[in-house]
Design a protein around this motif. Structure first.
Motif, PDB file in Angstrom:
ATOM      1  N   PRO A  22       0.813  -1.341  -0.038  1.00 57.02           N
ATOM      2  CA  PRO A  22      -0.320   0.098  -0.101  1.00 57.02           C
ATOM      3  C   PRO A  22       0.999   0.722  -0.016  1.00 57.02           C
ATOM      4  O   PRO A  22       0.728   2.390  -0.768  1.00 57.02           O
ATOM      5  N   GLN A  84      -5.033   5.723   4.720  1.00 53.51           N
ATOM      6  CA  GLN A  84      -5.309   4.280   4.569  1.00 53.51           C
ATOM      7  C   GLN A  84      -5.878   2.997   4.487  1.00 53.51           C
ATOM      8  O   GLN A  84      -6.104   3.460   5.948  1.00 53.51           O
ATOM      9  N   ARG A  85      -6.995   3.116   4.097  1.00 52.35           N
ATOM     10  CA  ARG A  85      -7.905   1.685   4.862  1.00 52.35           C
ATOM     11  C   ARG A  85      -8.094   0.578   4.463  1.00 52.35           C
ATOM     12  O   ARG A  85      -8.262   1.044   2.670  1.00 52.35           O
ATOM     13  N   SER A  86      -8.309  -0.882   4.574  1.00 53.07           N
ATOM     14  CA  SER A  86      -8.283  -1.814   3.911  1.00 53.07           C
ATOM     15  C   SER A  86     -10.551  -2.077   3.824  1.00 53.07           C
ATOM     16  O   SER A  86     -10.410  -2.164   5.278  1.00 53.07           O
ATOM     17  N   GLU A  87     -10.877  -2.254   2.858  1.00 46.18           N
ATOM     18  CA  GLU A  87     -11.733  -2.541   3.042  1.00 46.18           C
ATOM     19  C   GLU A  87     -12.331  -3.476   1.493  1.00 46.18           C
ATOM     20  O   GLU A  87     -12.412  -3.181   0.327  1.00 46.18           O
ATOM     21  N   SER A  90     -10.253  -3.985  -1.608  1.00 47.15           N
ATOM     22  CA  SER A  90      -9.729  -2.197  -1.787  1.00 47.15           C
ATOM     23  C   SER A  90      -8.437  -1.870  -1.112  1.00 47.15           C
ATOM     24  O   SER A  90      -8.787  -2.101   0.404  1.00 47.15           O
ATOM     25  N   ILE A  91      -7.733  -0.386  -1.365  1.00 50.68           N
ATOM     26  CA  ILE A  91      -7.437   0.551  -0.323  1.00 50.68           C
ATOM     27  C   ILE A  91      -7.910   1.408  -0.650  1.00 50.68           C
ATOM     28  O   ILE A  91      -7.963   1.392  -1.702  1.00 50.68           O
TER      29      ILE A  91
END
Length: 134
Positions: A22, A84-87, A90-91
């Protein structure tokens, strides 16, 4: 012999794993922003996901959309990368862009793996300003 094959496999896989970190995402977004600043819509289009490419079909259509709907992306004054966040797969990268008039815009870039160890932009959304009324 197994050790040599395993070692070679790990060595060859290492650059791909590093490229898909990332931490590489701001560079991808930055390269697209540079392409927009140069009006190089063909290059900017290379950073878009297959879904985005399928929707807009040509770099010219894509560039026109950015010029109309995201003028701060087309001509950013300054760019700051946030969290950043992850879901799912996707980032999501938060980005603050200061436009030519000095206004700030909070955006969130959805990034997906490109299958070759890098990242592609799968969408950009405006982040609503927080309600600061008392």
């Amino acid at each position: 012999m197994r050790f040599i094959i395993l070692s070679l496999t790990l060595l060859l896989a290492a650059p791909v794993a590093q490229a898909q970190e990332p931490s590489a995402i701001p560079d991808v977004i930055g390269q697209q922003l540079e392409a927009f600043e140069a009006d190089d819509f063909a290059r900017a289009f290379t950073f878009a996901s297959p879904m985005i490419k399928g929707y807009f079909r040509t770099p010219e259509n894509f560039g026109a959309m950015v010029q109309e709907g995201y003028p701060m992306v087309h001509r950013p004054g300054s760019v700051t990368f946030g969290t950043q966040r992850s879901e799912g797969g996707s980032i999501y990268q938060s980005v603050t862009i200061r436009d030519a008039e000095g206004r700030y815009h909070a955006l969130e870039y959805e990034m997906i793996p490109d299958g070759a160890g890098g990242w592609l932009i799968d969408g950009v959304s405006f982040v609503p300003a927080p309600d600061v009324s008392a």
